[in-house]
Write an enzyme that holds these catalytic residues in place. Structure first.
Site, short mmCIF file in Angstrom:
data_model
loop_
_atom_site.label_atom_id
_atom_site.label_comp_id
_atom_site.label_asym_id
_atom_site.label_seq_id
_atom_site.Cartn_x
_atom_site.Cartn_y
_atom_site.Cartn_z
CB SER A 1 -0.76 -0.11 1.36
OG SER A 1 -1.52 1.18 1.37
CE1 TYR B 1 -3.92 -1.67 5.58
CE2 TYR B 1 -3.26 0.54 4.90
CZ TYR B 1 -3.88 -0.61 4.57
OH TYR B 1 -3.67 -1.04 3.25
#
Length: 252
Positions: free
Chosen positions: A149, A162
């Site tokens: 990501s 995250y």
């Protein structure tokens, strides 16, 4: 189907396993790669969705099988890889795609969410590597495509855990690339904002609403990420696309 000849030559006949394939990027990648002539082995927890995707692929002349699995189970990852080898005789590519993002401020102390994030996003990738690497070594070929990501490139408020899980995926993938040798390829795909249901798992309503507004305003369609995945896979065996960062033009 209208398929680019170069894409067909690089993907045609490859056996590709995908985790988290019941929706979003995983589903889009499965459909795209099947259109390019790959044989798909898809896994996720939602078997109804997987069955529908396999039916869609088969209705268009493609080949696919599915298995119920959870990437927090090392045995489930091994089963997915074994299914590919038993059904098609080999495994060319493993796409470690499954991921979650129960994003929240650290002050909320959602420790169980932190643990789940690490279990799925980071340990799930490691379990995929543990399942496929011995097969790739024995075959003397193989390709890991690990979905990270842009949060693995830049940490922002509320996304510490995250982001940490995705930084870890990038570090593990780079280490794997350096150890892999001449015949195993490793690609990191780092998407930015994508139009998926990823944010549905965010427990904090304010954070969820903020990210939903960003997603709905500028998010990429999952198919855009699927095209990037296909680009990495279709390259000749001696070309290793190490990382692709793909984000909306408007994303900072």
């Amino acid at each position: 189907m209208n398929r680019n000849d170069e894409t067909i030559s690089g993907i045609q006949g490859k056996v590709i396993a995908i985790t988290g394939a019941s929706g979003g990027i995983g589903e889009a990648a499965a459909v795209r790669l099947a259109e390019c002539g790959a044989k798909l082995v898809i896994g996720a927890r939602s078997t109804d969705r997987l069955k529908d995707i396999v039916t869609r692929i088969e209705s268009r002349g493609g080949e696919a099988v599915y298995a119920s699995m959870d990437v927090t189970s090392r045995e489930d990852l091994s089963h997915l890889v074994q299914l590919a080898c038993e059904r098609y005789g080999k495994l060319d590519v493993l796409i470690n795609n499954a991921g979650i993002g129960p994003i929240s401020p650290l002050d909320e102390l959602r420790v169980e969410d932190w643990e789940a994030t690490i279990d799925v996003n980071t340990k799930g990738v490691l379990y995929g590597i543990a399942a496929a690497l011995p097969v790739f070594r024995q075959q003397n070929f193989g390709h890991f495509v690990n979905i990270a990501s842009t949060a693995g490139l830049k940490t922002v408020v509320n996304q510490a855990v995250y982001s940490g899980s995705k930084f870890a995926v990038r570090a593990i993938s780079e280490g794997l690339r350096q150890e892999a040798g001449d015949h195993i390829r490793v690609t990191i795909i780092s998407p930015g904002v994508v139009q998926t249901n990823f944010i549905d798992g965010i427990p904090n309503q304010q954070v969820r609403d903020q990210l939903a507004a960003v997603r709905d305003g500028l998010g990429l369609p999952p198919e855009a990420v699927a095209r990037a995945i296909a680009f990495a896979i279709e390259q000749p065996d001696d070309v290793d696309i190490n990382e692709i960062v793909i984000r909306p033009t408007a994303q900072v």
